[in-house]
Design an enzyme around this catalytic site. Sequence first.
Site, short mmCIF file in Angstrom:
data_model
loop_
_atom_site.label_atom_id
_atom_site.label_comp_id
_atom_site.label_asym_id
_atom_site.label_seq_id
_atom_site.Cartn_x
_atom_site.Cartn_y
_atom_site.Cartn_z
N ALA A 74 0.83 -1.20 0.00
CA ALA A 74 0.00 0.00 0.00
C ALA A 74 0.87 1.26 0.00
O ALA A 74 0.50 2.26 -0.61
CB ALA A 74 -0.95 0.01 1.19
N THR A 75 2.01 1.23 0.65
CA THR A 75 2.87 2.42 0.68
C THR A 75 3.24 2.84 -0.74
O THR A 75 3.15 4.02 -1.10
CB THR A 75 4.14 2.16 1.52
OG1 THR A 75 3.73 1.84 2.86
CG2 THR A 75 5.06 3.37 1.53
N ASN A 154 -6.31 3.00 10.77
CA ASN A 154 -5.57 1.84 11.25
C ASN A 154 -5.37 1.81 12.76
O ASN A 154 -5.02 0.78 13.32
CB ASN A 154 -4.21 1.75 10.55
CG ASN A 154 -3.48 3.06 10.54
OD1 ASN A 154 -3.96 4.05 9.96
ND2 ASN A 154 -2.34 3.12 11.19
N GLN A 182 -6.76 -0.83 5.32
CA GLN A 182 -7.40 -1.51 6.47
C GLN A 182 -8.80 -2.00 6.15
O GLN A 182 -9.32 -2.84 6.87
CB GLN A 182 -7.48 -0.56 7.67
CG GLN A 182 -6.16 -0.26 8.33
CD GLN A 182 -5.55 -1.47 9.03
OE1 GLN A 182 -6.23 -2.45 9.33
NE2 GLN A 182 -4.26 -1.39 9.28
N SER A 202 -3.34 -3.38 0.44
CA SER A 202 -2.14 -4.03 0.96
C SER A 202 -2.39 -5.51 1.17
O SER A 202 -3.39 -5.89 1.78
CB SER A 202 -1.75 -3.38 2.29
OG SER A 202 -0.67 -4.09 2.86
N HIS A 204 -0.71 -7.77 3.06
CA HIS A 204 -0.51 -8.38 4.39
C HIS A 204 -1.51 -7.93 5.44
O HIS A 204 -1.47 -8.40 6.57
CB HIS A 204 0.93 -8.14 4.87
CG HIS A 204 1.25 -6.74 5.28
ND1 HIS A 204 1.28 -6.36 6.61
CD2 HIS A 204 1.56 -5.64 4.58
CE1 HIS A 204 1.61 -5.08 6.69
NE2 HIS A 204 1.79 -4.62 5.46
N THR A 242 9.92 -6.46 -12.95
CA THR A 242 9.35 -7.79 -13.10
C THR A 242 8.34 -8.04 -11.99
O THR A 242 8.60 -7.74 -10.83
CB THR A 242 10.48 -8.85 -13.02
OG1 THR A 242 11.41 -8.56 -14.05
CG2 THR A 242 9.94 -10.25 -13.19
N CYS A 328 0.76 11.52 24.17
CA CYS A 328 1.99 12.10 24.69
C CYS A 328 2.70 11.03 25.49
O CYS A 328 2.13 10.46 26.41
CB CYS A 328 1.66 13.29 25.60
SG CYS A 328 0.17 13.05 26.57
C1 LIG Z 1 -0.54 -0.92 6.62
C2 LIG Z 1 -1.09 0.34 6.06
C3 LIG Z 1 -0.45 1.03 5.03
C4 LIG Z 1 0.87 0.55 4.45
O1 LIG Z 1 0.74 -0.67 3.78
P1 LIG Z 1 2.04 -1.53 3.36
O2 LIG Z 1 1.49 -2.56 2.44
O3 LIG Z 1 2.57 -2.10 4.64
O4 LIG Z 1 3.00 -0.61 2.70
C5 LIG Z 1 -1.04 2.16 4.55
N1 LIG Z 1 -2.19 2.63 5.05
C6 LIG Z 1 -2.84 2.00 6.05
C7 LIG Z 1 -4.13 2.55 6.55
C8 LIG Z 1 -2.31 0.84 6.58
O5 LIG Z 1 -2.94 0.24 7.58
#
Ligand SMILES: *Cc1c(COP(=O)(O)O)cnc(C)c1O
Length: 392
Positions: A74-75, A154, A182, A202, A204, A242, A328
């Site tokens: 997702a990043t 998240n 999420q 994402s 995972h 690839t 905090c």
């Molecule tokens: C985990 C997460 C990401 C990042 O996803 P990756 O696949 O780990 O790069 C981005 N946004 C949210 C809301 C997430 O929970």
Amino acid sequence: MSVPPIYLDNLATTQVDPRVLEAMLPYFTRHFGNPSSATHTYGWTAKEAVALARAQVAALIGAVPQEILFTSGATEAINLALKGAAEFHRDRGKHLITCAIEHKAVLDCCRHLESRGFRVTFLPVDRWGRIDMGQLEAAITEQTILISLMAANNEIGTIQLLPEIGALARKRGVLWHCDAAQAVGKIPLAVETLGVDLLSVSGHKLYGPKGVGALYVRRQPRVRLLAQLDGGGQERGLRGGTLNVPGIVGLGLACELARQELEAEALRLEALRQQLWLGITGPLSGVELNGHASARLPGNLHLSFAGVDGTELLLALPDLALSSGSACTSGSAEPSHVLKAIGQQAPASLRFGLGRFNTEAEIATAVVQVVAAVGRLRGQAGDHPGFHHQPG
Ligand SMILES: *Cc1c(COP(=O)(O)O)cnc(C)c1O
């Protein structure tokens, strides 16, 4: 042999579903071909597997396969959506809108774009983690090219007013990117109902492998992006390199399983969450729910505890794998920008992320341990367990 802790951190990552792993394995060995190899069966087999996965991802969000681009997660999808759209449309305007509780991937992309001459509005959220639609509308100008607002948070699990955001973006002719890492596979999401233009996924977070994800890019009307990774022309020239065939196969099946099981699994997780909530708040006072009471991810329970220290609370729960958070912190942990934004100042919070492999028995154990730990710490501190939270 010590027993591993009970895993209650499914919003950080999830275990690969054994069915997903099984489907992936042949693509490391027997079917190791490069989907770009057009001259032999190794390449064709890999290409077919990628096509099936693309259709499986598309089906989960009501898209067509050609609208799905595979990424490393997702990043990367978020980077491509935000930087790619901003750079492509920079002559039309240089303004973006997002909100204070987005994931760091979105916030850091926005900071980067600011350093490149773009202006970004960071909308505040209310104490439940929702943006104000009036503020969103007021923030849109002639210069606005993109809104980036997440589907579900998240940390606190709050779901935004998604179709409303889509309708407004449409009306004002602004692109909407939704970070749905999420939410995909956890709540029903259909790109047409949402009115979304770009959506990040994402692997995972939904029982697929790490290091694979996808970006949905609307075809009608066509959303234009500038590639952020050049080379090889894969993924319609928008993402060279690839393809990660085993990862993509895993993401595809993970999406297929999530689609089939979404409804029943959401009900099951809500029941487990209720068991956890009642189990903790029955015996304990001074516990506050963070996030929206009903518009939240089924597997998320985020609680703040009065009269205890966050680090001590986590240390008192060695048999639970959990995330903590506070606005905090005195210790080493990073303060949470999300809790800060909703005005939650309690020194101790716990995020419970319930998932596919959690059982009622595990939740019962977690309840006993949390109640005992909080009781013990409060007894030591001699603090009054009342809550003095001031709504923000
Ligand atoms: C985990 C997460 C990401 C990042 O996803 P990756 O696949 O780990 O790069 C981005 N946004 C949210 C809301 C997430 O929970």
